[in-house]
Motif scaffolding. Structure first.
Motif, short mmCIF file in Angstrom:
data_model
loop_
_atom_site.label_atom_id
_atom_site.label_comp_id
_atom_site.label_asym_id
_atom_site.label_seq_id
_atom_site.Cartn_x
_atom_site.Cartn_y
_atom_site.Cartn_z
N PRO A 178 -13.85 -0.18 -24.56
CA PRO A 178 -14.42 1.15 -24.84
C PRO A 178 -14.95 1.32 -26.25
O PRO A 178 -15.71 2.26 -26.51
CB PRO A 178 -13.23 2.09 -24.60
N THR A 299 -7.12 8.33 -27.08
CA THR A 299 -8.40 8.31 -26.36
C THR A 299 -9.48 7.57 -27.14
O THR A 299 -10.65 7.93 -27.10
CB THR A 299 -8.86 9.74 -26.03
N ASN A 303 -13.98 11.32 -29.31
CA ASN A 303 -14.50 11.68 -27.99
C ASN A 303 -15.64 12.68 -28.03
O ASN A 303 -16.40 12.78 -27.07
CB ASN A 303 -13.38 12.26 -27.13
N ASP A 326 -17.43 6.22 -23.59
CA ASP A 326 -17.32 6.20 -22.14
C ASP A 326 -16.18 7.11 -21.70
O ASP A 326 -15.10 6.65 -21.33
CB ASP A 326 -17.08 4.76 -21.66
N CYS A 327 -16.40 8.40 -21.77
CA CYS A 327 -15.37 9.35 -21.37
C CYS A 327 -16.01 10.65 -20.88
O CYS A 327 -17.21 10.85 -20.98
CB CYS A 327 -14.40 9.65 -22.53
N TYR A 329 -14.46 14.98 -19.75
CA TYR A 329 -13.32 15.87 -19.94
C TYR A 329 -13.36 17.00 -18.93
O TYR A 329 -14.39 17.27 -18.32
CB TYR A 329 -13.29 16.45 -21.36
N VAL A 354 -8.94 14.61 -21.40
CA VAL A 354 -9.96 13.58 -21.57
C VAL A 354 -9.78 12.54 -20.48
O VAL A 354 -8.66 12.10 -20.20
CB VAL A 354 -9.86 12.92 -22.96
N THR A 355 -10.89 12.14 -19.86
CA THR A 355 -10.85 11.18 -18.76
C THR A 355 -11.80 10.02 -19.04
O THR A 355 -12.65 10.09 -19.92
CB THR A 355 -11.25 11.85 -17.44
N GLY A 356 -11.64 8.94 -18.26
CA GLY A 356 -12.56 7.83 -18.35
C GLY A 356 -12.00 6.61 -19.06
O GLY A 356 -10.83 6.55 -19.44
N SER A 358 -12.33 5.48 -22.00
CA SER A 358 -11.87 5.61 -23.38
C SER A 358 -10.38 5.93 -23.47
O SER A 358 -9.78 5.77 -24.54
CB SER A 358 -12.66 6.70 -24.11
N VAL A 359 -9.78 6.41 -22.41
CA VAL A 359 -8.35 6.68 -22.43
C VAL A 359 -7.61 5.36 -22.63
O VAL A 359 -7.85 4.37 -21.94
CB VAL A 359 -7.89 7.36 -21.12
#
Length: 587
Positions: A178, A299, A303, A326-327, A329, A354-356, A358-359
């Motif tokens: 990421p 993350t 972000n 690459d995330c 939310y 936060v999703t994706g 990058s988590v």
């Protein structure tokens, strides 16, 4: 200015650095006590990566001494080249903290420098940091619970501890992949390329350093690394920025508030690590493109990042920006029955999730890796930050764990701080819940007052009038205390306990004034923070409330008015009436 070659999310950070070495070999990569070209930097990295590969196994963590200089930067990039995850270890931290890192991650070798040499050495971890028994780290012996996958070779980039501001620090495992998209977006939005000069400001044990270092070295720009003594906010930092011709700076709200930017060569400045205030945007956007950034250790550093901000659009509050890396939310309704599932419709205010990709991989614990996502669910991290969506833009409100309850009302101090900072004569503000009499320290159960500490030229009366037009009455602080500078913890957070202690120490510095009138005025000024109170003022019109009235009664009893009561305060037209009663009853 030559344009950078890092243009797509498919280009890894190592690809970017290799291209910079190939395309700009004679450009300065690092400036420390001397200048190091990209050609020399590439040779140092290759040599260190080769030695590291020969002495460590795939997946083995390497420690890097968090000492400012070329060696730490070479070791960091060399570890990425060798596909070995790294962790920065600061000798100034406690022995127990460093021992925990070494034991948990199974660190055997430590990279450092000899007398400031740019080529890092590899040595055994100091004896005082080694585990006292033969137990290996959870990561080295087992991937944790059986349902967890093992990490692939090169999958992990680094481990870093959270600040521990809300409890014991946690060890976060961050993936390599990421980083490419995060750095790409910084390069593009900050227009970084050859000829740019970045100041490496963040401590190496803070993950903010990762973006500073990599947005610079992936595109042929120059990274300036100086001792921390040359980074002190104010005149010292300004001198460093001027002396090295810094064009790109990412720093903290404290440094931005304290340092004057006039006459500098800055092109882009980024606020990170804390809430950004309108006054900061106004000051720094006058000399450079100014951006606000948001992100967490869990993350992958950053972000959200704004485009250059217009002060005219930030008079009320400062947005957090658009997605970086690459995330994605969503906003969690904190009162929803299914808190881990996005609501069917938009949620204008709630906790940011936060999703994706990058988590981060998760927390490393004594029992293995604890991932942030549930088995079978997409990667997601609940940030603990309350945000608000207004007109398509995201704004920070407050930490969930900083919400307070005062006099029966649940409040977000950050919302009140933002309102205070909308007054042009206020640079920054911190709102905390305290006990009026100082008893109980930081215990929230004793809080009966909101106290606003602020920097700026406004007085308490002006602030109350200003907030009266913006907030419900129960959200207006009881006490306003003007200070020159906020105290900060070593982690760069405002030290609220120190603020509280300073106010109550100051309240007792003057002693007890001689006359009854001065005694009453002294107590009321202490309780409200309004310095220009006179005997003709009404207690409640200058900031008094039911909770501070009880404290006032207690003080008047201590001064000799034995049967003073709250009704006496309620009935008093002004403070002169109370002073006259005190003079009569305490004879």
């Amino acid at each position: 200015m030559e344009k950078a070659t890092l243009t797509t999310g498919q280009v890894s950070v190592l690809d970017g650095i290799e291209r910079a070495v190939r395309d700009f070999p004679e450009h300065a990569a690092l400036r420390t006590d001397r200048s190091i070209s990209y050609r020399e930097f590439g040779e140092l990295v290759d040599a260190f990566a080769g030695r590291l590969s020969a002495r460590t196994a795939p997946g083995e963590f390497i420690g890097i001494r968090a000492e400012r200089g070329a060696a730490a930067i070479v070791a960091m990039v060399g570890a990425l080249r060798a596909r070995r995850p790294f962790v920065f270890i600061d000798g100034r931290d406690s022995t127990s903290s460093n021992s925990d890192k070494v034991r948990l991650l199974g660190v055997r070798l430590l990279a450092g420098s000899s007398a400031g040499a740019p080529a890092p050495d590899l040595a055994e971890v100091p004896a005082q940091w080694r585990p006292s028994d033969a137990a290996a780290s959870p990561l080295a012996t087992s991937p944790g619970p059986a349902a967890l996958p093992a990490f692939a070779d090169g999958e992990l980039a680094y481990a870093i501890q959270t600040s521990g501001s809300t409890g014991r620090p946690k060890c976060v495992l961050v993936r390599t992949a990421p980083l490419a998209a995060v750095i790409r977006d910084h390069v593009e939005r900050l227009d970084v390329g050859p000829g740019c000069v970045t100041l490496q400001f963040a401590r190496l044990t803070f993950d903010g350093c990762v973006t500073e270092i990599l947005w610079t070295l992936t595109v042929g720009a120059c990274l300036v690394v100086v001792e921390e003594a040359h980074l002190a906010p104010g005149a010292v930092l300004r001198d460093t920025l001027e002396r090295f011709g810094i064009t790109h700076l990412k720093t903290t709200p404290f440094a931005l508030t304290t340092t004057e930017p006039d006459g500098l060569r800055l092109r882009h400045v980024v606020n990170g690590g804390g809430a950004c205030r309108p006054a900061v945007v106004h000051k720094w956007s006058a000399v450079a493109d100014f951006h606000n950034a948001y992100g967490l250790t869990e993350t992958t550093v950053c972000n959200l990042l704004t485009e250059p901000l217009d002060p005219a659009d930030c008079r009320e509050s400062v947005p957090l920006g658009d997605v970086v890396g690459d995330c994605d939310y969503w906003i969690r309704d904190v009162d929803a029955p299914a808190p881990d599932t996005p609501a069917a419709g938009p949620v204008p205010r709630g906790e940011l999730v936060v999703t994706g990709a990058s988590v981060a991989a998760g927390y490393l614990t004594e029992h293995g890796v604890r991932p942030f996502a549930r088995p079978g669910a997409p990667d997601a991290y609940r940030t603990g930050d309350v945000v608000e969506l207004r007109d398509g833009r995201l704004y920070f409100v407050e930490r969930l764990d900083r919400q307070v309850k005062v006099r029966g009302y649940r409040l977000d101090p950050g919302e009140i701080e933002n309102a205070v900072c909308r007054l042009a004569s206020v640079r920054d503000a911190v709102v905390v819940a305290e006990a009026h009499d100082g008893a109980g320290g930081a215990d929230p159960s004793t809080a009966d007052a909101l106290v606003c500490y602020y920097q700026g030229d406004a007085d308490a009366r002006a602030l109350r009038r200003h907030l009266g037009a913006l907030l419900d009455p129960y959200k207006i602080p009881s006490v306003f205390t003007r200070i020159d500078a906020f105290p900060y913890t070593p982690n760069g957070k405002v030290d609220r306990d120190a603020l509280r202690a300073r106010r109550h120490e100051a309240a007792g510095d003057d002693g007890t004034p001689a006359s009854p009138g001065d005694q009453v005025l002294h107590v009321v000024r202490t309780l409200t923070g309004t310095g220009d109170i006179g005997l003709d003022d009404n207690f409640f019109e200058v900031g008094g409330d039911s909770a501070s009235a009880i404290v006032l009664v207690t003080r008047m009893r201590e001064l000799g008015w034995a049967d003073a009561g709250v009704r006496d305060v309620l009935r008093a037209e002004n403070l002169r009436v109370l002073a006259d009663h005190l003079a009569e009853r305490s004879v």
